[in-house]
Design an enzyme around this catalytic site. Structure first.
Site, mmCIF file in Angstrom:
data_model
loop_
_atom_site.group_PDB
_atom_site.id
_atom_site.type_symbol
_atom_site.label_atom_id
_atom_site.label_comp_id
_atom_site.label_asym_id
_atom_site.label_seq_id
_atom_site.Cartn_x
_atom_site.Cartn_y
_atom_site.Cartn_z
ATOM 1 C CG ASP A 757 37.456 12.403 -25.927
ATOM 2 O OD1 ASP A 757 36.400 11.982 -25.256
ATOM 3 O OD2 ASP A 757 38.251 11.646 -25.800
ATOM 4 C CG HIS A 759 35.333 11.260 -21.875
ATOM 5 N ND1 HIS A 759 35.279 10.950 -23.168
ATOM 6 C CD2 HIS A 759 34.606 10.903 -21.284
ATOM 7 C CE1 HIS A 759 34.375 9.798 -23.216
ATOM 8 N NE2 HIS A 759 34.015 9.770 -22.136
ATOM 9 C CB SER A 810 41.239 11.081 -28.261
ATOM 10 O OG SER A 810 39.848 11.314 -27.959
#
Lengths: 919, 293
Positions: A757, A759, A810
């Site tokens: 991930d 972000h 995630s």
């Protein structure tokens, strides 16, 4: 109540020397390497292992406990503590042994008694004492263990009082001379203990010496639940305690400034029993007896204490050093301080001859504010709290809370509202005035208050007997009280009747019941003038004259009143009313009124009132001419019309304040341009960079954290504040020693966006918010494999791991990390956040993967510090973790009870597809 | 009412590099303010006395910062022949429609709908192969490069505020570029509309209407995203650079956004066999759509 024989003996002993308290019980027990069989020789039925429940050893291994007492007496202790720290039914419930509490305390007290009696027989030259140890329990009555539900309480005053009563009774029966309420982290728990002890003393017909010992949880010098030491002292002063002090949490040198505070303010003995320094990474204490002695020397040199001993990590070698250190040295002299009234929220409010008028905010009153009533009726507590906070912002120094309304369950709503108020730091800081015409509401209310409140009110309306009873009960509960000029015949409206009633009340309260005048606030009834009825003309003047009489005849007592009554005839004309209040107060204050219930945001300075209006108002208030009311009515409308809306222009005034305040304000306002300019001055004032960080910077950041937590500050402001903090710390860093950097950290958090991930905005926001709250953040960045997270958690000795992720896979990566943490034998909390995380998923998937620790999910960054603080707290962290685990277990159960939502079979769903109507 | 799919003007893969100012007018500010913890929609936030002052300050800072940013915006899109087969949508190599070069797999809602409304699948918005009616589907990917570096630059100066501001602005620019690309695709490639708000929807794999992130890989191969744009997928199908959006475009006038919600075991097995997955693999990638037993 007459004082016990031990009290007199104690006073004799402490007049010429510092008394030595013993050291740690737990540390000594640990050295015996006891096993489950030592704790439970078969006599206890238990569903959990009892090893670690040290109090049971008084029954199963009395030889061990006795030997510990003997060793401490041998080392020179004057006072030994019974092995009863957790011997209360609330703490024992964890082990299912709540039924054994009386037995445990009795046995423990007898063991200590036996050891003391033996020592006295050997050497009768010096009296030795048994102190019954009463720990705080593992619950707090002033804070919610649930971050999401600040109004919740795991325990209340009555349950605590009952538990302490049971413990105190058995301790005294077993021969304790002193009761020591120690390691206190919540002033309300302490008040419950004091109430319990005093009621047991009343049963026995003599008052035993009580010592209160608090535990400071962080650099701010406050107890866990917020009170400063001054506030703690204000909250317990009523109980005629023998001594107040500090123990645990800190080593001697860190404790000293706080002991100094107590030494300055306490009109009783002061005690200190610090830990042997700070624990190392394994939770053990490295300081040796000589090292502790060196740190304690200044306590004795500066005559700060009357009782000195040790807490965690100390043993008889330490006590021997302490006994040697104090030998022949003079104890602290108990100061004689001027008569004064102490009220408290989490901060203290002192009212003395010299202090200014105390305004009490009146807007949190359902009968006075339609807006507040509506909010309460709609259970819109968030906004109702906002009204309270606004009053404090506007300068109210006390908040009046009145929830009397026929449609409201006042007892329940009072509890609920006060519990919520306690979570609002700005409002919790000031003392509260619990206001009701119903006794049960008053009593329920004060049992929720950890500071020292004022109760509003009692009177002679229902006769002397009820009056006495209530006054005594309020005194027991540690409240100051408003006494209304009201008797069996009704409310006093004239000067003569006011004086008649108040003299009678004064006599009963002070001469008969022994309540100090400083605890009394006489409400001499402010009544409405200019009503058109000539018999009302003297109302204001008579009040003012009565105030003068009270000040002359009731030493220490205060004069209070609800100011807005006076102008009630001009409802709807606020400009005139505000001016009238100012004029009335101007004269009443001069006559001695020192406390008023007012709308704190709406007072105009007396000298800014236009002269013609002021003159006509004074004619009314001071009853100077028969046509005063008419002449005021004449100009009333024009006053209303010409009133200008006041603009609250932001003041750049803060730049004129002291350097420390300017630095803290820069932080709160997120302005970085003055930091470099102010820093040299701040450094010159505070001497060390560490003091700058722990002082103005920490204070500023605390304010930011509080405001943000309370929803009063927005994220951009917090981030800007963090930027200012960073700039300030960058200036200080080169001057700062490594060890100092560590000592200001609230804990170390390893933070990462999980594998796969990318972000990281949420993660970066969390990082800023945590840094604002004093946490050290180790940010591993994005796409972090579980191995790296584990490695960092171990290498950095992290206090918690926090994971972020936005995409749904995630969630699975978070579970992998949880599993790895379990495999690695970690126990530190794991926090998760991000758009796809949820409480339910955390309960169902993550928590079960990490049973040795705890996994918490937070919905947004602002909640992180609160969650972390509660989970990591040394005293209550255990309870918070347990509460979370229970919540998650309940969520799982509910889920399995409800089963999955009903679904349409796939082929049926296909038949019900959307028809595109192609052609 | 009935609908006849309209043929695109071009089925070529188009590459666009719009400027910052071409897309910034399409920035959706409500999401920007939500990320900073403000409540409600922009510009209503500016009328809320509690939030106004801080919101306006932030807005001003954001405008200043935006004017300084130099984002590298890259978009790729194509409209390709497609027809639905059950919940799958086949993408054909040519208008002959005899060879499927790719197959998107979608899920179908299985919740009990009290209102009797349809149980949607995205495949419903594409004409079924069995109808013999030719239809098309649009694909796009946009990435805004430079955000990570711009944020790191601010962070290296200790300026976390500007760093977050930049990160959030790049994210917003990516969303705005997606809107821009949607409009451009509809008008320039598909020939529907005049470049104003686009007809139809542009759901993204991994989000409620098609929760399976792995479908993004098909967009990558059909649009040659890595070559054309330079964006990559991580092992869990997050897009790097982070300020990126990809999706599918459906032109059916009644197409609508929806959430799949939870699916049954029957569909889990069905989907696994369509994807060539074991049940365990399917469980892993569809976890959020499954009841947590």
């Amino acid at each position: 109540m007459k004082k016990s024989e031990a009290w007199a003996a104690l006073e004799e002993a402490d007049s010429s020397r510092v008394l030595v308290l013993d050291g740690a019980m737990g540390t000594m027990i640990q050295r015996h390497g006891l096993t489950e069989a030592d704790y439970n020789d078969g006599r206890f039925e238990a569903s959990v292992p009892l090893k670690g429940n040290n109090e049971l050893l008084s029954l199963t291994r009395p030889d061990v406990i006795l030997s510990i007492h003997r060793a401490y007496l041998e080392a020179g202790a004057d006072i030994v503590e019974t092995n009863t720290f957790n011997a209360n039914r609330i703490s024992q419930r964890d082990y299912g042994q709540e039924g054994r509490v009386a037995e445990l305390n009795l046995a423990a007290a007898k063991l200590a008694r036996q050891a003391v009696d033996e020592a006295m027989a050997k050497d009768p030259s010096r009296r030795r004492f048994v102190a019954g140890s009463m720990g705080p329990t593992n619950q707090t009555a002033s804070m919610s263990p649930r971050v999401e539900d600040p109004g919740f309480r795991a325990v209340d005053f009555d349950a605590l009082e009952e538990a302490f009563r049971e413990q105190a009774r058995a301790l005294l029966e077993g021969g304790a001379d002193i009761l020591l309420v120690e390691t206190a982290f919540d002033a309300l728990n302490v008040k419950a203990a004091l109430c319990a002890i005093r009621s047991v003393c009343a049963e026995r017909g003599e008052l035993v010496p009580i010592m209160v010992s608090g535990t400071i949880s962080d650099a701010s010098g406050r107890l866990l639940t917020g009170p400063t030491l001054e506030a703690l002292y204000a909250s317990v002063r009523h109980a005629e305690i023998y001594g107040i002090g500090l123990n645990c949490a800190l080593g001697a040198s860190a404790m000293r400034p706080h002991v100094e505070t107590l030494a300055r303010i306490a009109e009783c003995r002061v005690s200190a029993h610090p830990n042997a320094g700070l624990p190392n990474q394994f939770g053990q204490y490295d300081q040796d007896a000589k090292g502790m002695r060196a740190e304690l020397e200044s306590f004795v040199d500066r005559r700060l204490v009357n009782v000195l001993g040790g807490c965690c990590g100390t043993d008889p070698t330490f006590i021997r050093e302490i006994a040697d250190l104090v030998r022949g040295r003079k104890p602290r002299e108990v100061p004689k301080l001027p008569e004064r009234t102490l009220l408290a929220g989490t901060d203290v409010l002192e009212i003395s001859e010299r202090s200014n008028f105390v305004n009490v905010g009146e807007r949190t009153n359902v009968s006075g504010s339609a807006k507040f009533r509506k909010l309460i009726e709609q259970e819109n507590y968030a906004e109702a709290l906002g009204i309270a906070a606004l009053q404090v912002e506007n300068g109210a120094r006390v908040i009046d809370v009145n929830l009397d309304d026929g449609l409201i369950d006042s007892v329940a709503v009072m509890r609920k509202f006060l519990n919520l108020l306690a979570s609002e730091p700005s409002v919790a800081a000031v003392p509260w005035m619990i206001d009701s015409s119903r006794w049960e509401v008053l009593e329920a209310g004060v049992k929720c208050v950890q500071g020292k409140p004022i109760v509003n009110s009692i009177s002679l309306k229902e006769g002397e007997e009820v009056f006495r009873k209530r006054a005594l009960r309020l005194r027991e509960l540690g409240c100051a009280m408003v006494v209304m000029a009201f008797d069996e015949k009704g409310q006093a409206t004239t000067y003569d009747r006011r004086v008649e009633i108040i003299s009678r009340q004064w006599k009963i309260l002070t001469e008969e019941l022994g309540i100090p005048g400083t605890e009394l606030f006489f409400d001499a009834n402010i009544l409405t003038v200019a009503t058109g009825m000539p018999e009302h003309d003297r109302y204001a003047l008579d009040f003012i004259e009565t105030a003068r009489w009270i000040k002359a005849n009731c030493p220490g007592a205060h004069v209070v009143g609800g100011v807005s009554n006076v102008s009630f005839a001009f409802r709807g004309n606020n400009p005139l009313r505000e001016a009238m209040h100012s004029v009335f107060l101007y004269h009443a204050i001069a006559a001695g009124m020192d406390c008023g219930i007012v709308n704190a945001g709406q007072l105009r300075p007396y000298d800014q009132i236009e002269p013609e209006l002021r003159e006509r108002l004074e004619d009314v208030v001071l009853c100077r001419r028969p046509d005063a009311a008419e002449r005021l009515v004449e100009i009333a409308e024009s006053v209303k019309n010409s009133a200008q809306a006041e603009s609250a222009a932001a003041s750049p005034e803060w730049r004129t304040k002291g350097a420390c305040e300017r630095l803290a304000t820069s932080l709160v306002m997120g302005v970085d341009r003055y930091v470099a300019e102010d820093m040299p001055e701040v450094l010159a004032e505070l001497k060390t960079p560490l003091a700058v960080i722990e002082g103005p910077l920490m204070e500023g950041m605390n304010r930011v954290g509080e405001l943000f937590g309370a929803g009063k500050m927005f994220l951009p402001q917090v981030v800007k504040s963090a930027r200012v903090m960073k700039a300030a710390v960058e200036i200080l860093n080169p001057l700062l020693a490594e060890s100092a950097k560590k000592s200001v950290s609230a804990g170390k958090i390893v933070l990462a966006t999980v594998k796969g991930d990318v972000h990281d905005i949420g993660k970066n926001i969390v990082s800023v918010v945590l840094a604002c709250n004093g946490y050290e953040v180790v940010d591993l960045g994005v796409m972090t494999p579980p191995e790296r997270i584990l490695e960092a958690a171990v290498a950095e000795k992290a206090d918690a791991v926090a994971l972020s992720g936005l995409i749904t896979p995630s969630l699975d990566e978070m579970r992998v990390v949880a599993e790895r943490m379990e495999e690695a034998g970690l126990k530190i909390p794991l926090l998760v956040g991000g758009a796809t995380t949820s409480k339910l998923h955390t309960a169902l998937r993550l928590a079960p993967a990490y049973p040795s620790g705890v996994v918490a999910q937070t919905a947004d960054a602002s909640r992180m510090p609160g969650v972390l603080k509660s989970l990591l707290h040394p005293v209550t962290g255990e309870a918070a973790r347990r509460a979370l685990l229970e919540e998650q277990a309940a969520a799982r159960e509910k889920r399995s009870a409800n089963g999955p939502a009903a679904k349409v079979p796939l082929d049926e769903a296909r038949r019900r597809k959307f028809e595109g109507e192609w052609n | 009412m009935s609908s006849r799919p309209s043929a695109p003007k071009s089925s070529e893969t188009a590459l666009w590099r719009p400027s910052r100012d071409e897309v910034s007018g399409l920035v959706e500010w409500s999401a920007f303010f939500a990320a900073w913890g403000f409540r409600g929609h922009w510009p209503a936030i500016a009328d809320d006395p509690e939030q106004r002052d801080e919101a306006l300050k932030l807005f001003r800072d954001a405008q200043d910062e935006l004017a300084r940013l130099e984002p590298d915006i890259r978009c790729v899109a194509a409209v390709l022949p497609a027809n639905a087969v059950g919940e799958d949508v086949e993408i054909y190599a040519s208008e002959a429609r005899d060879e499927a070069r790719e197959r998107f797999c979608f899920l179908r809602m299985q919740r009990v709908r009290a209102d009797g409304g349809p149980l949607y699948s995205l495949s419903d918005f594409v004409a079924p192969k069995s109808s013999g009616i030719p239809d098309w589907i649009g694909l796009f990917e946009v990435s805004v490069f430079g955000g990570t570096e711009a944020a790191a630059e601010a962070r290296s100066r200790g300026d976390e505020y500007s760093a977050l501001l930049r990160q959030l602005l790049f994210d917003r620019l990516a969303e705005a570029a997606a809107e821009w690309t949607h409009r451009k695709t509809m008008s320039d490639l598909w020939g529907i509309g005049d470049g104003g708000p686009a007809v139809g929807i542009r759901p993204a794999p991994g989000y409620p209407a098609c929760p399976d992130h792995t479908e993004k890989a098909k967009i990558w191969s059909l649009l040659e995203v890595e070559r054309n744009v330079g964006a990559k997928l991580t092992e869990n199908y997050a897009i790097s650079p982070v300020s990126s959006v990809c999706g599918l475009m459906f032109a059916h006038p009644k197409s609508t956004y929806f959430g799949i919600g939870k699916i049954g075991r029957d569909q889990l097995a069905d989907y696994a066999s369509r994807k060539g997955w074991t049940l365990d693999e399917a469980r892993r990638w569809l976890a959020p759509s499954l009841d947590e037993e």
